[in-house]
Design a protein around this motif. Structure first.
Motif, PDB file in Angstrom:
ATOM      1  N   ARG A  91       0.852  -1.191   0.000  1.00 14.29           N
ATOM      2  CA  ARG A  91       0.000   0.000   0.000  1.00 14.29           C
ATOM      3  C   ARG A  91       0.885   1.237   0.000  1.00 14.29           C
ATOM      4  NH1 ARG A  91      -5.350   1.441   1.339  1.00 14.29           N
ATOM      5  NH2 ARG A  91      -5.532   3.658   1.804  1.00 14.29           N
ATOM      6  N   ASP A  93       0.494   5.585  -0.585  1.00  6.52           N
ATOM      7  CA  ASP A  93      -0.205   6.827  -0.901  1.00  6.52           C
ATOM      8  C   ASP A  93       0.857   7.799  -1.390  1.00  6.52           C
ATOM      9  OD1 ASP A  93      -2.514   5.651   0.039  1.00  6.52           O
ATOM     10  OD2 ASP A  93      -2.273   6.444   2.062  1.00  6.52           O
ATOM     11  N   VAL A 106      -2.506  -1.681  -3.270  1.00  4.31           N
ATOM     12  CA  VAL A 106      -3.396  -0.529  -3.406  1.00  4.31           C
ATOM     13  C   VAL A 106      -2.518   0.706  -3.484  1.00  4.31           C
ATOM     14  CG1 VAL A 106      -5.197   0.858  -2.340  1.00  4.31           C
ATOM     15  CG2 VAL A 106      -5.276  -1.631  -2.142  1.00  4.31           C
ATOM     16  N   ASN A 108      -2.804   4.898  -4.014  1.00  3.94           N
ATOM     17  CA  ASN A 108      -3.513   6.164  -4.160  1.00  3.94           C
ATOM     18  C   ASN A 108      -2.479   7.187  -4.600  1.00  3.94           C
ATOM     19  OD1 ASN A 108      -6.112   5.240  -3.092  1.00  3.94           O
ATOM     20  ND2 ASN A 108      -5.054   5.075  -1.137  1.00  3.94           N
ATOM     21  N   GLY A 109      -2.392   7.367  -5.912  1.00  2.00           N
ATOM     22  CA  GLY A 109      -1.355   8.240  -6.442  1.00  2.00           C
ATOM     23  C   GLY A 109      -0.908   7.765  -7.806  1.00  2.00           C
ATOM     24  N   ARG A 124      -5.255  -2.342  -7.058  1.00  2.00           N
ATOM     25  CA  ARG A 124      -6.150  -1.224  -7.358  1.00  2.00           C
ATOM     26  C   ARG A 124      -5.348   0.063  -7.367  1.00  2.00           C
ATOM     27  NH1 ARG A 124     -11.367   0.218  -7.688  1.00  2.00           N
ATOM     28  NH2 ARG A 124     -11.914   2.353  -7.103  1.00  2.00           N
ATOM     29  N   ASN A 126      -5.911   4.141  -7.622  1.00  3.37           N
ATOM     30  CA  ASN A 126      -6.755   5.328  -7.614  1.00  3.37           C
ATOM     31  C   ASN A 126      -5.849   6.502  -7.945  1.00  3.37           C
ATOM     32  OD1 ASN A 126      -9.092   3.867  -6.578  1.00  3.37           O
ATOM     33  ND2 ASN A 126      -8.009   3.802  -4.624  1.00  3.37           N
ATOM     34  N   GLY A 127      -5.813   6.851  -9.225  1.00  6.34           N
ATOM     35  CA  GLY A 127      -4.891   7.900  -9.645  1.00  6.34           C
ATOM     36  C   GLY A 127      -4.376   7.628 -11.039  1.00  6.34           C
TER      37      GLY A 127
END
Length: 387
Positions: A91, A93, A106, A108-109, A124, A126-127
């Motif tokens: 994970r 970010d 995961v 995010n970025g 996954r 997201n970005g």
């Protein structure tokens, strides 16, 4: 004095000789008796015992008690998951860099990879998912860019594949592919593909394929294909194809094809085809075809070199041939060189030769024939029969 000593010495020598001889004879007799006696069978030598197998090293147990899979390598330069992850970071970010993903994750970025993931290695994003040259994820929500781009499940947002892109489930948003784009389920939004695009489910929105576009389900919206477009279900909206358009069920809206178009059940709207047009059920609206047009039912205005149907209602212009099959009927106006109505005519037929099995109207032409005429079946110029 010397004589007794000599006798004693000789007696001692004789005694020693007899003792030695008796000792030699006894072992030889024992050996002979042992050789003559039968010997018992020797028991078989026991097989060597196998070496004990080395005990496997214990595998550390996970939180649920089941053994954990070996953890893929990663270098996590993060604090509370915020920062930079290198390798198979679980994970991040921020920014994650990897050659090819070998474990779920995961991000995010930004996720940057050099190749598609190994089995069970998708995650996954997201970005931004960036492939240099290729990348793949389980799910993407945001922007995906690569020479090739793939998602095990779905993509949502902007997806750009220089060669191609696809998803096992849905692709939603703005999709740009140099060659092809596809989705296992639905393809929705704006899709532009250099060669073609398609979906196992349905296609919704603006869809443009250099060669073709199709769906196993429905195609709804504006669809443009250089060669052909089709749907296993229905096509609704504006459909334009260089050669052909086809739908397993219905074709509704504005349909334009330089070659041919048709549907298994119903065609409705404005239809223009350079060669031919047809429907297994009905064709309703305005149909214009260069060569031929036909359906079980025609309803509206149809223009083609030849037009045929079982039942027809409306205005039909067929310079070469207009035909109604036996048991059918036409209501309205038919204009053709030959009007061959082998069923019932109700209305006006204008042509060079007009034939009606059952006339309930007017025939205007050089030769006019009506099987149910009470006077003359063949009439020049005009034939009228009104019940």
């Amino acid at each position: 004095m010397h004589r007794p000593l000599l006798q004693a010495s000789c007696a001692l020598a004789v005694l020693l000789t007899s003792v030695v001889a008796g000792a030699q004879v006894a072992p030889d007799a024992s050996a002979a008796s042992a050789a003559s006696a039968p010997s018992p069978a020797a028991p078989p030598a026991p097989a060597p015992a196998p070496a004990p197998a080395a005990a496997p090293a214990p595998t550390p147990a996970g939180p649920s008690g089941a053994p954990d899979a070996p953890r893929a390598w990663s270098l996590d330069l993060t604090i509370d998951n915020v920062g930079i992850g290198i390798g198979n970071s679980r994970r991040v970010d921020g920014l994650r860099l990897n050659v090819t993903d070998a474990a779920p994750f995961v991000v995010n970025g930004v996720n940057l990879t050099l190749w598609t993931p190994e089995e069970h290695g998708g995650g996954r994003v997201n970005g931004l998912a960036l492939g240099v040259p290729l990348t793949g994820v389980r799910d993407l929500a945001g922007v995906g860019v690569g020479i090739g781009l793939g998602a095990e499940d779905s993509m949502t947002g902007l997806a750009v594949g220089v060669i191609g892109l696809g998803a096992g489930k849905d692709v939603t948003g703005l999709t740009l592919a140099g060659l092809g784009a596809g989705a296992g389920h639905d393809l929705s939004g704006v899709t532009l593909a250099g060669i073609g695009g398609g979906a196992g489910g349905s296609v919704y929105g603006l869809s443009v394929g250099g060669l073709g576009f199709g769906a196993g389900g429905d195609v709804v919206g504006l669809t443009v294909a250089g060669l052909g477009a089709g749907a296993g279900g229905s096509m609704r909206g504006i459909n334009i194809a260089g050669l052909g358009l086809g739908a397993g069920h219905d074709l509704d809206g504005i349909s334009l094809a330089l070659g041919a178009l048709g549907a298994g059940q119903h065609v409705r709207g404005l239809m223009i085809a350079g060669l031919g047009m047809g429907s297994g059920g009905s064709l309703a609206g305005v149909g214009i075809a260069g060569l031929g047009l036909g359906a079980a039912e025609l309803d509206g205005v149809d223009v083609a070199l030849a037009v045929g149907a079982k039942d027809a209602r409306g205005v039909f212009i067929a310079p070469a041939w207009f035909e109604i099959v036996p048991g059918g009927s036409v209501e309205g106006v038919s204009v053709s060189a030959v009007n061959r109505i082998r069923g019932e005519q109700r209305g006006l037929a204008i042509g060079v030769v007009n034939y009606a099995h059952s006339l309930h109207g007017v025939q205007i032409g050089l030769l006019n024939w009506a099987d149910n005429s009470s006077l003359l079946k063949l009439m020049p110029l005009v034939n009228v029969h009104v019940d």
